[in-house]
Design an enzyme around this catalytic site. Structure first.
Site, PDB file in Angstrom:
ATOM      1  N   ASP A 147     -40.972  43.540  25.680  1.00  0.00           N
ATOM      2  CA  ASP A 147     -39.513  43.517  25.675  1.00  0.00           C
ATOM      3  C   ASP A 147     -38.996  44.943  25.888  1.00  0.00           C
ATOM      4  OD1 ASP A 147     -36.829  43.336  24.932  1.00  0.00           O
ATOM      5  OD2 ASP A 147     -37.239  41.876  23.349  1.00  0.00           O
ATOM      6  N   THR A 180     -25.171  45.631  39.481  1.00  0.00           N
ATOM      7  CA  THR A 180     -24.534  44.558  40.252  1.00  0.00           C
ATOM      8  C   THR A 180     -23.102  44.927  40.636  1.00  0.00           C
ATOM      9  OG1 THR A 180     -23.594  42.345  39.975  1.00  0.00           O
ATOM     10  CG2 THR A 180     -24.033  43.525  37.969  1.00  0.00           C
ATOM     11  N   ASP A 181     -22.632  44.338  41.718  1.00  0.00           N
ATOM     12  CA  ASP A 181     -21.230  44.555  42.121  1.00  0.00           C
ATOM     13  C   ASP A 181     -20.246  43.929  41.132  1.00  0.00           C
ATOM     14  OD1 ASP A 181     -21.688  41.863  42.730  1.00  0.00           O
ATOM     15  OD2 ASP A 181     -20.950  41.984  44.788  1.00  0.00           O
ATOM     16  N   GLU A 182     -20.770  43.053  40.238  1.00  0.00           N
ATOM     17  CA  GLU A 182     -19.857  42.374  39.313  1.00  0.00           C
ATOM     18  C   GLU A 182     -19.223  43.333  38.308  1.00  0.00           C
ATOM     19  OE1 GLU A 182     -21.129  38.511  37.954  1.00  0.00           O
ATOM     20  OE2 GLU A 182     -22.490  38.315  39.649  1.00  0.00           O
TER      21      GLU A 182
HETATM   22  P1  NAD Z   1     -33.715  37.065  36.669  1.00  0.00           P
HETATM   23  O1  NAD Z   1     -32.933  36.484  35.536  1.00  0.00           O
HETATM   24  O2  NAD Z   1     -34.283  36.176  37.710  1.00  0.00           O
HETATM   25  O3  NAD Z   1     -34.938  37.921  36.084  1.00  0.00           O
HETATM   26  C1  NAD Z   1     -34.816  38.758  34.973  1.00  0.00           C
HETATM   27  C2  NAD Z   1     -36.226  39.125  34.531  1.00  0.00           C
HETATM   28  O4  NAD Z   1     -36.099  40.049  33.416  1.00  0.00           O
HETATM   29  C3  NAD Z   1     -37.040  37.935  34.002  1.00  0.00           C
HETATM   30  O5  NAD Z   1     -38.356  38.010  34.486  1.00  0.00           O
HETATM   31  C4  NAD Z   1     -37.017  38.096  32.501  1.00  0.00           C
HETATM   32  O6  NAD Z   1     -38.169  37.577  31.856  1.00  0.00           O
HETATM   33  C5  NAD Z   1     -36.942  39.607  32.361  1.00  0.00           C
HETATM   34  N1  NAD Z   1     -36.309  40.039  31.107  1.00  0.00           N
HETATM   35  C6  NAD Z   1     -35.140  39.609  30.575  1.00  0.00           C
HETATM   36  N2  NAD Z   1     -34.915  40.233  29.398  1.00  0.00           N
HETATM   37  C7  NAD Z   1     -35.960  41.082  29.198  1.00  0.00           C
HETATM   38  C8  NAD Z   1     -36.299  42.003  28.186  1.00  0.00           C
HETATM   39  N3  NAD Z   1     -35.515  42.176  27.113  1.00  0.00           N
HETATM   40  N4  NAD Z   1     -37.431  42.722  28.304  1.00  0.00           N
HETATM   41  C9  NAD Z   1     -38.242  42.555  29.387  1.00  0.00           C
HETATM   42  N5  NAD Z   1     -37.984  41.679  30.367  1.00  0.00           N
HETATM   43  C10 NAD Z   1     -36.851  40.952  30.279  1.00  0.00           C
HETATM   44  O7  NAD Z   1     -32.757  38.161  37.290  1.00  0.00           O
HETATM   45  P2  NAD Z   1     -32.615  38.650  38.805  1.00  0.00           P
HETATM   46  O8  NAD Z   1     -31.653  37.790  39.491  1.00  0.00           O
HETATM   47  O9  NAD Z   1     -33.959  38.881  39.357  1.00  0.00           O
HETATM   48  O10 NAD Z   1     -31.889  40.057  38.560  1.00  0.00           O
HETATM   49  C11 NAD Z   1     -32.659  41.236  38.356  1.00  0.00           C
HETATM   50  C12 NAD Z   1     -31.704  42.397  38.166  1.00  0.00           C
HETATM   51  O11 NAD Z   1     -30.886  42.537  39.326  1.00  0.00           O
HETATM   52  C13 NAD Z   1     -30.755  42.238  36.996  1.00  0.00           C
HETATM   53  O12 NAD Z   1     -30.624  43.486  36.345  1.00  0.00           O
HETATM   54  C14 NAD Z   1     -29.443  41.816  37.628  1.00  0.00           C
HETATM   55  O13 NAD Z   1     -28.346  42.265  36.865  1.00  0.00           O
HETATM   56  C15 NAD Z   1     -29.520  42.537  38.955  1.00  0.00           C
HETATM   57  N6  NAD Z   1     -28.793  41.893  40.083  1.00  0.00           N
HETATM   58  C16 NAD Z   1     -28.987  40.582  40.375  1.00  0.00           C
HETATM   59  C17 NAD Z   1     -28.327  40.016  41.463  1.00  0.00           C
HETATM   60  C18 NAD Z   1     -28.542  38.564  41.860  1.00  0.00           C
HETATM   61  O14 NAD Z   1     -27.877  38.083  42.772  1.00  0.00           O
HETATM   62  N7  NAD Z   1     -29.489  37.845  41.259  1.00  0.00           N
HETATM   63  C19 NAD Z   1     -27.457  40.789  42.224  1.00  0.00           C
HETATM   64  C20 NAD Z   1     -27.278  42.135  41.894  1.00  0.00           C
HETATM   65  C21 NAD Z   1     -27.958  42.671  40.813  1.00  0.00           C
HETATM   66  P1  TYD Z   2     -23.921  32.364  40.671  1.00  0.00           P
HETATM   67  O1  TYD Z   2     -25.074  32.025  41.556  1.00  0.00           O
HETATM   68  O2  TYD Z   2     -23.965  31.949  39.241  1.00  0.00           O
HETATM   69  O3  TYD Z   2     -23.707  33.940  40.811  1.00  0.00           O
HETATM   70  P2  TYD Z   2     -22.498  34.863  40.263  1.00  0.00           P
HETATM   71  O4  TYD Z   2     -21.680  34.100  39.314  1.00  0.00           O
HETATM   72  O5  TYD Z   2     -23.254  35.964  39.586  1.00  0.00           O
HETATM   73  O6  TYD Z   2     -21.756  35.306  41.481  1.00  0.00           O
HETATM   74  O7  TYD Z   2     -22.606  31.748  41.304  1.00  0.00           O
HETATM   75  C1  TYD Z   2     -22.218  32.073  42.625  1.00  0.00           C
HETATM   76  C2  TYD Z   2     -20.898  31.384  42.895  1.00  0.00           C
HETATM   77  O8  TYD Z   2     -21.102  29.973  42.898  1.00  0.00           O
HETATM   78  C3  TYD Z   2     -19.854  31.652  41.820  1.00  0.00           C
HETATM   79  O9  TYD Z   2     -18.579  31.747  42.448  1.00  0.00           O
HETATM   80  C4  TYD Z   2     -19.909  30.422  40.947  1.00  0.00           C
HETATM   81  C5  TYD Z   2     -20.289  29.323  41.913  1.00  0.00           C
HETATM   82  N1  TYD Z   2     -21.088  28.219  41.340  1.00  0.00           N
HETATM   83  C6  TYD Z   2     -20.671  26.885  41.529  1.00  0.00           C
HETATM   84  O10 TYD Z   2     -19.635  26.614  42.141  1.00  0.00           O
HETATM   85  N2  TYD Z   2     -21.436  25.899  40.992  1.00  0.00           N
HETATM   86  C7  TYD Z   2     -22.572  26.156  40.280  1.00  0.00           C
HETATM   87  O11 TYD Z   2     -23.221  25.190  39.796  1.00  0.00           O
HETATM   88  C8  TYD Z   2     -22.993  27.520  40.120  1.00  0.00           C
HETATM   89  C9  TYD Z   2     -24.252  27.842  39.357  1.00  0.00           C
HETATM   90  C10 TYD Z   2     -22.210  28.514  40.680  1.00  0.00           C
END
Ligand code: NAD
Ligand code: TYD
Length: 345
Positions: free
Chosen positions: A65, A135-137
């Site tokens: 962790d 993230t852009d969020e």
């Molecule tokens: P994900 O939820 O698929 O994976 C997260 C991973 O982190 C998992 O393997 C989980 O087991 C591990 N994890 C969670 N808590 C932990 C802890 N306390 N210690 C060790 N491991 C831990 O997420 P993702 O979509 O692969 O996102 C990865 C990163 O990229 C995140 O920081 C997220 O904010 C960022 N990000 C994601 C997106 C997207 O579209 N998915 C876009 C921009 C940025």
């Molecule tokens: P998501 O994949 O959860 O990413 P984020 O909220 O981080 O952008 O959602 C992407 C977009 O899709 C968001 O506007 C929410 C919408 N959404 C749905 O309309 N239905 C769903 O079941 C989910 C999971 C997301």
């Protein structure tokens, strides 16, 4: 030649969606590098994603962790044992907005506390390069016009986004106060292989494949800026090697679509009817539009996306169609048995 020579990388969250794609990217593009993967294996961590690298020389998995200094130190020990200049790429996080709306505390724990523990441990070891994947969020929501730049003020709207913004500020403070050599990346929505089917694109593909309803929040006109995960991984690698310490880099591909168009494109590709679409109650506080200005990473590091949405969305859909076992094991929870099988209890 990269400015920062690296031979070993500690990846946190490497069993998740983007982290596992990043490990695969490193294996392909930097085959000489050694990799340590520190992951707590939460519900989102899936070692099935890494079967192809398991057992590879120069790869080690550490179950732990990021909130535990002891666990982080174990991972850093493993990385130091591999030797050579060390870089750290921090993906580990709670990542799903809807879960953060249900309960924010796990997000503060993993994303905020975990980042500070990791920063402290890495600083104590004199880590020479650190990329914090954000993230852009963190920028909040846009109106119809405009893009997020690195100068856009932070205005996170969900507990997830707020916890990521807080972690960004801790990284910024470590750079400013301690001269810690970190960069922050802020990427738009990713899609591609190994994404947990709670996020929009894999959820819709999985449901459509089973003729289940596709739940679209609100009016379906919320806009996201989609980037193929491989492009994101390559951008992170560019920042790891050549980003300027203390800088933020936005990552995105000018690829904006309203959710409903994505859902319809998935249905069309799968040959399924639009009648599967079901408009459901909107997400509370639902951000309307995200759009990234990625000029800085393009100008400074020469990164641009390689994949267009027109090629990578069908690629992604085909991947999920082919990986029925992967999907099934995620959906019925069987993927969680992998760790016990591979590593014992
Ligand atoms: P994900 O939820 O698929 O994976 C997260 C991973 O982190 C998992 O393997 C989980 O087991 C591990 N994890 C969670 N808590 C932990 C802890 N306390 N210690 C060790 N491991 C831990 O997420 P993702 O979509 O692969 O996102 C990865 C990163 O990229 C995140 O920081 C997220 O904010 C960022 N990000 C994601 C997106 C997207 O579209 N998915 C876009 C921009 C940025
Ligand atoms: P998501 O994949 O959860 O990413 P984020 O909220 O981080 O952008 O959602 C992407 C977009 O899709 C968001 O506007 C929410 C919408 N959404 C749905 O309309 N239905 C769903 O079941 C989910 C999971 C997301």
């Amino acid at each position: 030649m990269p400015q920062t020579p690296i031979q070993t990388v500690l990846v946190t969250g490497g069993a998740g969606f983007i982290g596992s794609n990043f490990v695969h990217t490193l294996v392909e593009e930097r085959p000489d590098w050694r990799i340590v993967n520190l992951d707590a294996l939460t519900y989102a961590g899936n070692l099935d994603n890494l079967e192809a690298v398991e057992g590879r020389e120069g790869y080690a998995f550490v179950k732990g962790d990021v909130c535990s200094r002891e666990d982080v130190d174990r991972a850093l020990d493993a990385a130091e044992a591999f030797g050579g200049p060390l870089g750290v790429v921090h993906f580990a996080a709670e990542s799903h907005v809807d879960r953060s709306i249900e309960s924010g505390l796990p997000f503060v724990q993993a994303n905020v506390m975990g980042t500070q523990v990791l920063l402290d441990a890495c600083r104590a070891r004199g880590v020479g390069r650190f990329v914090h994947v954000s993230t852009d969020e963190v920028y909040g929501s846009l109106g119809k016009e405009g893009f997020f730049t690195e100068e856009t003020p932070l205005a996170p709207n969900s507990p997830y986004a707020a916890s990521k913004a807080a972690s960004d500020l801790l990284v910024r403070a470590a750079c400013h106060t301690h001269g810690f050599p970190a960069c922050i990346t802020r990427c738009s929505n990713n899609y591609g292989p190994y994404q947990f089917p709670e996020k929009l694109i894999p959820l819709m593909i999985a449901n459509a494949a089973e003729d289940k309803k596709l739940p679209v929040y609100g009016d379906g006109m919320n806009i996201r800026d989609w980037l193929y995960v491989r492009d994101h991984c390559e951008a992170v690698l560019r920042v790891l090697e050549d980003g300027r310490a203390g800088e933020v880099y936005n990552i995105g591909g000018h690829n904006e679509y309203p959710n409903i168009e994505i859902v319809k494109a998935i249905l069309a590709t799968l040959g399924k009817p639009d009648t599967l679409i079901e408009y459901v109650r909107d997400r509370p506080g639902h951000d309307r539009r995200y759009a990234i200005d990625a000029a800085k990473i393009d100008n400074e590091l020469g990164w641009r996306p390689r994949f267009t949405f027109e090629e990578a969305l069908p690629l992604t859909i085909r991947w999920y169609q082919a990986q029925t076992t992967w999907l099934q094991r995620v959906r019925d929870g069987a993927y969680r048995e992998y760790y016990a099988r591979q590593y014992g209890s």
